[in-house]
Scaffold this motif. Structure first.
Motif, short mmCIF file in Angstrom:
data_model
loop_
_atom_site.label_atom_id
_atom_site.label_comp_id
_atom_site.label_asym_id
_atom_site.label_seq_id
_atom_site.Cartn_x
_atom_site.Cartn_y
_atom_site.Cartn_z
N ARG A 138 0.78 -1.38 -0.12
CA ARG A 138 0.04 -0.06 -0.04
C ARG A 138 0.87 1.06 0.20
O ARG A 138 1.90 1.47 0.45
CB ARG A 138 -0.84 0.18 1.16
CG ARG A 138 -1.79 -1.09 1.09
CD ARG A 138 -2.68 -1.23 2.49
NE ARG A 138 -3.18 0.07 2.98
CZ ARG A 138 -4.16 0.10 3.92
NH1 ARG A 138 -4.56 -0.96 4.64
NH2 ARG A 138 -4.72 1.12 4.55
N GLN A 139 0.62 2.24 -0.64
CA GLN A 139 0.92 3.56 -0.73
C GLN A 139 0.62 4.74 0.19
O GLN A 139 1.45 5.64 0.43
CB GLN A 139 0.71 4.20 -2.19
CG GLN A 139 1.15 3.28 -3.35
CD GLN A 139 2.63 2.82 -3.31
OE1 GLN A 139 3.41 3.79 -3.56
NE2 GLN A 139 3.10 1.40 -3.44
N ASP A 140 -0.48 4.25 0.88
CA ASP A 140 -0.98 5.13 1.88
C ASP A 140 -0.40 4.99 3.37
O ASP A 140 -0.63 5.76 4.20
CB ASP A 140 -2.46 5.15 1.98
CG ASP A 140 -2.90 3.62 2.45
OD1 ASP A 140 -2.12 2.63 2.32
OD2 ASP A 140 -3.90 3.38 3.04
N LEU A 141 0.46 4.00 3.46
CA LEU A 141 1.26 3.60 4.83
C LEU A 141 2.61 3.92 4.53
O LEU A 141 3.29 3.36 3.60
CB LEU A 141 0.98 2.37 5.38
CG LEU A 141 -0.83 2.01 5.87
CD1 LEU A 141 -0.82 0.47 6.07
CD2 LEU A 141 -1.00 3.07 6.82
N PRO A 142 3.33 4.51 5.53
CA PRO A 142 4.86 4.77 5.46
C PRO A 142 5.65 3.38 5.93
O PRO A 142 4.83 2.56 6.34
CB PRO A 142 5.06 5.70 6.47
CG PRO A 142 4.10 5.88 7.48
CD PRO A 142 2.84 5.53 6.57
N ALA A 143 6.80 3.21 5.24
CA ALA A 143 7.54 1.84 5.51
C ALA A 143 7.65 1.61 7.02
O ALA A 143 7.46 0.41 7.49
CB ALA A 143 8.89 2.02 4.97
N ALA A 144 7.69 2.78 8.09
CA ALA A 144 7.83 2.38 9.38
C ALA A 144 6.52 1.90 9.92
O ALA A 144 6.64 1.10 10.97
CB ALA A 144 7.98 3.78 9.94
N ARG A 145 5.57 2.29 9.39
CA ARG A 145 4.13 1.92 9.93
C ARG A 145 3.92 0.53 9.75
O ARG A 145 3.45 -0.32 10.25
CB ARG A 145 3.08 2.83 9.45
CG ARG A 145 1.48 2.33 10.12
CD ARG A 145 1.83 2.65 11.77
NE ARG A 145 0.27 1.88 12.13
CZ ARG A 145 0.07 1.58 13.24
NH1 ARG A 145 0.99 1.61 14.18
NH2 ARG A 145 -1.08 1.16 13.53
N ILE A 146 4.26 0.23 8.38
CA ILE A 146 3.96 -1.18 8.00
C ILE A 146 5.05 -2.10 8.55
O ILE A 146 4.54 -3.11 9.05
CB ILE A 146 4.50 -1.30 6.38
CG1 ILE A 146 3.29 -0.59 5.47
CG2 ILE A 146 4.84 -2.80 6.16
CD1 ILE A 146 3.81 -0.52 4.17
N GLN A 147 6.09 -1.67 8.80
CA GLN A 147 7.13 -2.42 9.79
C GLN A 147 6.62 -2.87 11.12
O GLN A 147 6.78 -3.83 11.61
CB GLN A 147 8.50 -1.88 9.81
CG GLN A 147 9.34 -2.74 10.81
CD GLN A 147 10.85 -2.60 10.33
OE1 GLN A 147 11.69 -3.53 10.89
NE2 GLN A 147 11.33 -2.05 9.43
#
Length: 203
Positions: free
Chosen positions: A152-161
């Motif tokens: 998803r493009q609406d979540l930053p990498a830090a949030r996904i991690q």
């Protein structure tokens, strides 16, 4: 490589004895119920000797637990570069879970998780330290997944991690509180696949 002097060998032996005795006591009585005085008495050394090698009780655990990061470094070149980012994450977690169950074991992991929930551990403790090798690898794969449009493009990498890390810790915690019929590698693969599916870009 130069051979160790007798003094260095003695220091190494003392350190190893403190490490083994501490872990044995933690496993037997629980991390929060073991004092440094108990450890040093069992090893017949002074408290000052303990602090020469370990700043705190928790650092004893970390010394053993950090073997994991050496293991992750060996995994980096073994994961198929042609896999999509989600596949790399799944493979990384699969290997991690196998290592936890066959090498680290439940006793040490229970001690690590118990210690992490006490006020004897600093806020940015080892389980969530972003400098750990596994989190660095995870960030590479997540960034790759975002750039290639898989995630998803609406979540930053830090949030996904953060979401994926919670998935890992939740499965490990379940493993620790269940009986031996809980297959950590299988449960992790199924649960992580579902979480990753929700993080994918469906547009």
């Amino acid at each position: 490589m130069e051979s160790l002097t007798s003094r260095q060998k003695k220091a190494l032996a003392t350190r190893q004895k403190l490490l083994k005795t501490s872990l044995d006591l933690f496993n037997k009585y629980g991390f929060e119920h073991v004092s440094i005085e108990q450890i040093t008495k069992a090893c017949h050394v002074s408290k000052g000797t303990f602090y020469t090698y370990f700043p705190s009780k928790y650092d004893v655990i970390l010394e053993k637990f950090k073997e994991l990061d050496s293991f992750y470094s060996t995994l980096e070149n073994k994961i198929d570069p042609l896999l999509p980012a989600s596949g790399k994450i799944l493979e990384l977690y699969q290997e991690q879970m196998k290592y936890l169950t066959t090498v680290i074991g439940k006793d040490l992991m229970r001690t690590v998780y118990t210690a992490a929930m006490t006020n004897q551990v600093e806020q940015d403790h080892y389980l969530i330290n972003p400098q750990r090798k596994i989190f660095q690898l995870m960030n590479i794969y997540i960034e790759e997944g975002i750039q290639q449009g898989e995630f998803r493009q609406d979540l930053p990498a830090a949030r996904i991690q953060a979401i994926i890390q919670r998935c890992m810790r939740a499965n490990v915690y379940d493993w620790l509180i269940h009986s031996d019929d809980f297959d950590l590698a299988t449960e992790m693969a199924q649960f992580t696949a579902i979480v990753l599916s929700g993080l994918k870009n469906n547009q």
